[in-house]
Design a protein around this motif. Structure first.
Motif: not given
Length: 523
Positions: A9-10, A12, A23-25, A35, A37-39, A49
């Protein structure tokens, strides 16, 4: 929302295409990226991060055939973010290997193996079986060496093959390709590849065509002969109609510094004529090879036995001294990095060794080879930094280490720092120096070598691709290995996944071995 086993997550994301980060997970389930994408939600979450998430680095030019049998962790490479090693370069490969070649290697290819190590496999199938039985941390993609094929048929004879022998070599290559090898490599400054003429290489390269396999070449000289050597590689590609990879593209010898603009133009011109030529490069001003490679080709005729017998002779030594050798201009540029029976010489240059022994440098070389059964490794400081940067600036290049996956525990003596720092030096030094943008450096380590080799499901962050992933700190990533203290792991590589399994977590090895031997499909 799709749930994954592992979510990064979080971060670059540098997807390997050469595009800027976004930015993507990243969701991983099993061995696959499922997958982007986001969240994203996952059973295990890694917070990336301030970190870059990239495809796992692919070393298109390595020599880890044996080292990964000795130490399957591949520590010097996985700590750089490497997830796939392309082995069998420079004309020498683990397979094929008949009984005669097994015996030869068990006698003369032991400088960096333990006393109980045995060459006991025969073809790629039996080599792969041995790898799979012990496990390996990263992936392996094999090339078959022209020199190895020639040794199976002709040992180290300095002559053209008969029609029967050429057909035998073709069949060995064809068998290797059917077993999943990705192509053929040559080492045209080494015995016995250096005894092959261009026509022999063209005939063998034609075997590659139906398999859409790669011709990777350590060309016939990278100093005074670099221009005709590149032209020969291009001509082989043209006449055999195959893809050409010029290995460790460089210009050696002070007299030749600055002509990298000409060597690069040869590649550009060839591509403009429709010949598919690329190259790889390591980001250092020194090369490395065996000390015996400094001796003229005729000294090597018949193999190491004959070489060692010849260099005992004063007459032979005088004949060698009378021949022009680029290295003779400054023997202090050549440093010994491994001499099992003379560890005190490791780190000394050849002029220092000659002065210490009160001998000429050539006599010191010959005596050292005799004491070491012909097995001495050296580093040659023969490349100009301006040429390194000019070549690195070309969009056609890739990153390749020309090194081995080792650890301080698995290999005696010193080594070239490229074993430990090639990839982290490229992104930690040359990117910061402004030689190339970060996204272009990552492309050269990921999608570019994957495309070049023919890997269809690696080299990019894409849904459905294999989860070979490297997560690094763009601020702190860098190499630590030096020529005087090479056994130092890189820093800034935080996580490395191979086939969806973390082998590096928070910079530490996890003792997991999810790697496999990747084979070229015949379909």
């Amino acid at each position: 929302m799709q749930s994954s086993e592992i979510v990064i997550k979080n971060g670059k994301v540098l997807d390997g295409s050469g595009n800027p980060w976004f930015y993507a997970d990243i969701g991983v389930t099993g061995e696959t990226i499922t997958y982007i994408g986001k969240d994203a939600k996952g059973e295990t979450t890694i917070n990336a991060k301030d970190l870059m998430v990239a495809p796992g680095f692919i070393d298109i030019h390595s020599h880890s055939d044996l080292p990964l049998l000795i130490d399957p962790r591949g520590m010097s490479k996985v700590t750089q973010g490497v997830t796939t090693e392309v082995i069998g370069n420079c004309g020498t490969s683990a397979a094929p290997m008949n009984k005669r070649l097994q015996n030869y290697r068990n006698k003369y290819a032991r400088s960096q193996t333990a006393d109980d190590f045995v060459y006991d496999w025969t073809d790629w199938g039996s080599y792969i079986k041995r790898v799979e039985q012990q496990g390996v941390a990263l992936n392996i993609a094999p090339l078959t060496g022209h020199g190895t094929i020639r040794q199976n048929v002709m040992l180290d004879d300095n002559r053209a093959p008969t029609d029967t022998e050429l057909n035998q070599m073709k069949q060995l290559l064809r068998d290797s390709l059917k077993q999943g090898a990705w192509g053929m490599s040559t080492g045209l400054i080494y015995t016995p590849s250096q005894y092959a003429d261009t026509e022999e290489l063209i005939e063998l390269a034609k075997v590659l065509k139906p398999f859409d396999a790669l011709y990777a070449s350590h060309i016939r000289g990278e100093g005074a002969t670099v221009i005709p050597a590149i032209k020969e590689a291009i001509e082989i590609g043209r006449k055999a109609d195959v893809r050409v990879q010029i290995s460790h593209f460089k210009v050696c010898g002070a007299k030749n510094w600055g002509i990298s603009d000409q060597t690069l133009q040869l590649v550009i011109d060839a591509r403009n004529r429709g010949i598919d030529v690329d190259f790889d490069q390591y980001p250092y001003i020194a090369s490395s090879t065996g000390l015996a490679a400094l001796l003229p080709p005729w000294v090597h005729e018949g193999g190491v036995d004959k070489l060692l017998e010849r260099i005992k002779s004063k007459e032979i030594r005088d004949r060698v001294k009378a021949e022009p050798m680029e290295e003779m201009e400054d023997w202090s540029r050549l440093m010994v990095v491994h001499a099992r029976n003379n560890p005190d010489y490791e780190g000394l240059n050849l002029q220092e060794i000659a002065d210490k022994e009160q001998k000429t440098p050539l006599d010191a070389i010959c005596d050292l080879l005799l004491e070491e059964n012909g097995q001495v490794m050296i580093v040659l400081f023969e490349i100009d930094e301006a040429d390194v940067r000019r070549i690195m600036s070309s969009h056609l290049g890739m990153v390749g280490s020309d090194g081995r996956a080792v650890s301080p525990e698995s290999i005696p003596g010193k080594v070239h720092p490229r074993y430990y720092g090639t990839f982290t030096r490229a992104i930690g030094h040359y990117v910061r120096e402004g030689v190339l943008p970060l996204q272009h450096a990552v492309r050269r380590m990921t999608s570019a070598p994957a495309r070049r080799l023919g890997l269809q499901d690696r080299g990019l962050i894409r849904e459905g691709y294999k989860a070979d992933i490297t997560v690094f700190d763009p601020v702190n990533v860098g190499d630590k290995a030096t020529f005087t203290d090479p056994h130092q792991y890189s820093e800034g590589i935080e996580y490395v996944f191979v086939n969806g399994v973390p082998i590096i977590e928070k910079g530490a090895f996890t003792e997991k071995y999810p790697g496999r031997v990747l084979l070229k499909s015949l379909s």
